[in-house]
Structures are given as structure tokens and as C-alpha cells.
Design an enzyme around this catalytic site. Sequence first.
Site, PDB file in Angstrom:
ATOM      1  N   ASP A 121      36.945  30.001  40.021  1.00 41.59           N
ATOM      2  CA  ASP A 121      38.183  30.756  39.788  1.00 41.59           C
ATOM      3  C   ASP A 121      39.193  30.459  40.756  1.00 41.59           C
ATOM      4  OD1 ASP A 121      37.224  32.523  37.655  1.00 41.59           O
ATOM      5  OD2 ASP A 121      36.246  33.804  39.238  1.00 41.59           O
ATOM      6  N   MET A 341      39.556  40.355  49.925  1.00 44.19           N
ATOM      7  CA  MET A 341      38.978  39.091  50.317  1.00 44.19           C
ATOM      8  C   MET A 341      39.632  37.984  49.688  1.00 44.19           C
ATOM      9  SD  MET A 341      34.688  40.033  49.655  1.00 44.19           S
ATOM     10  CE  MET A 341      34.037  41.610  50.732  1.00 44.19           C
TER      11      MET A 341
END
Length: 435
Positions: A121, A341
Amino acid sequence: MASFVIEGGTKLSGELTPQGAKNEALQILCAVLLTPEKVTINKVPDIRDVNKLIELLSDMNVEVKYLGNESYEFCAKDVDIDYLETEEFRKKASSLRGSIMILGPLLARFGKGKISKPGGDKIGRRRLDTHFIGFQKLGARFLYEAETGMYHIDASQLKGCYMLLDEASVTGTANILMAAVMAEGKTTIYNAACEPYLQQLSRMLNAMGAKISGVGSNLLTIEGVESLSGTEHTMLPDMIEIGSFIGLAAMTQSEITIKDCRIDQLGLIPETFKRLGIQMEFRGDDIFIPSQDRYEIETFIDGSIMTIADAIWPGLTPDLLSIVLVVATQAKGTVLVHQKMFESRLFFVDKLIDMGAQIILCDPHRATVIGLNRQQKLKGIRMTSPDIRAGQALLIAALSAEGRSIIDNVEQIDRGYQNIDKRLNALGANIERID
């Protein structure tokens, strides 16, 4: 490139059974390299990332046999280490982030490994330092070739040691754990990730003859063994897919039963969606979501705006914040979504804003969502899926929207969700796949 054409505004009804856990599968499949004996794995999800990893194992001369009913048998008796030197391996490994986890098993069993900088991703920096620092502490030496993007690792003499991880990385912990199971002596990993995926991997390795204690905690102790044997393992249902289905039911005002959820392994996921006002009933191991006209976001006890943030386990997984955000757009109330994150994971909100959602992107990590309370429906638009989880969130938004939506680059969704269009169409959705 494939696209979904979605006619929104339809209520769904029926039952959904979650696929096997994607994030667990990427670890478990790599672990078959640790033994020359047969390993049977059940509930393997039929998704792009998993299928690419199985193909990569087959290219490495691992015998792969599909047994039917989501089960595979693997035998890594004659692994072709020389395949790692080929350009084909470099290209295939670089297209799949999960390929990084073949390193731990290769180092443990063969004393060497090679991997290209993996893909995955586009959600911001995802450093690999934890993996390599852990390998180094076990005695491995590595070289990174900037020109080719290849990592070379020599691990001919792995020895157990104590290590304190700089971050509780799930894939980093899994990789180090697999490297340590056949290292000489005792290894102690502190600040280890303890997600259910890691617990499952540890149980599988122990069934193969490893000696891992502290499973489920952030302190793992591994007594090295000389070899591992075959086993049979069944994967958990995918907690991210379960959370996605909960959000889907609320957004589309649908009555849905999610079957065989392993509720005991879901952590804060049900509670988080309840904070958004979503009703649910636990019926044995099934989750029943009734059709709701309205749902209201809770506030904190002092009346301040609710904040939902990701955290290491047993906190909320970051993979569900995209779903939380899109579900909040039609709630009554306001919520601050804090994605700690990854710095690029909230950038998909521009598509939701174009659909009519009221969202303030405060910075790369935080977005404030002002719920529309169904006073104004989202409207269908054309958009592109940037990653797996945002793609699924956009699909949920499109299913709840008024009119037609088109989502391009749905291969990103296919990486994490098994036949999602067919499964949702069986419940009454109107999704057409166009290649």
C-alpha cells in the site's frame, strides 16, 4: 485495470461469513519454508496478495497442492535457493510487501536470504529497520544494494540473544520469531507485537516443534531447536473484514448477520463501533447487526468530542480507521479520527468530501468528521482506490450514496477482500465489475 460500477442507496440483507485473516495468512504461508515436511493450512483467503505469495513459494520449488474448501498443502522439501538470484524473483518480491517475511524462515533453515525492497500500500513510510536490527542481533550480516534495491543477508551462525524491539512491529516480530526458532540457544524478544496473528503463528510453530513461551504477551522467549516438523493449521476469520461488514450494515441501514467471527479474538473492534452508535447482538459466535435509521456517536464522560485512534494490540488496529471514518460521515455527532502509524492513510478523505461528507483534514494524521445524521445523502462520484482499506471504505460509501459511483483500480480492494462484489451482490447490492 478493473473498476466497480455501484448503484447506491439499496438496503442489504442476509448473512456473510468472513474470509480467513489476510494478515495472518502472509505470516503462516512463509512459515512453511521452515520444514521439509508437509504443512496443511485451512481457511486460506482467495485474495490477490495471498495468491501472489503462494505463487512465489511455488516458484521457489515449494510443492503446492490445493485440497479444496480453502485448504492447501505445502511441502518445502527441495527449496530452490538459487531462484533468489533471478530477476524474476526480484520483480515478484518487490510487488508484494508480505514477501519480506520469507526472510526469517530462509535465515533459520538455510543460513542466508535475499529480498528486494517490497511494495504494498502507498500509505506512507513503512520502514524495515526492526526486521534487520533483529536479524543482526541474532548474528546475521546484511548488505543493501541501493542500485537494485536488494537486501543480502548472511545468517550462517544465528545465536539466541536478548533484544528490545524499537517498535512493536507485527511483521518485524513475526520475521524475527521465525528466524529465532532454530537459532542456537535462547532468544528473548521484549516489546514484541502480540496481535492474534502473532499468537496464531506462535501456536503453529509450537505445533511444529518450536519452543516459544509468553505467547499473547509482549515478552516472547524462544528456545532454539534443530529442526521443525509438519503440522496442520486453521486461520482465524479476518477481523478487518468483520469490522468492514459492521460498518457496511450501519451505513446502508441493512440487517446483516456476520457468521463465525471468533468474537473472543476481536479485541476492541465491536466496542469501537458501538461508540459510533451501532447496535449489535452477539449470538453465539455470530454478530447480528439490525437495520438502524439513525446512529449517534458517543462523547467522552466529560462531554468532549470522541477521539478514535489506532494503537498496538490490544488497541484498535489501524486497518479499520478508514472504515470508522466513513461510517462516521452519516452518524449524528462529531468524532476525531487519529491515524498515528501512517502519514498518508487519511488522504482519501478528499473523495468523501466530493461525495458531500463534512470532514476537516487537520493534518496527515488527524481528521475531524461532522456526521450528517442522514439529513443529506452522500452522492455518487468517480474515484480511485488508493489502498486496500481506503478502497473498501470508498465502496461502503458508494453503496450508501445516492446515484451511481465508479471506483477505479479495484485491484487494490482485491488484494484484501475475497470476491467482495459477488458476496455483497448476493445480499442485494448492485456492483458491476468492469475490466
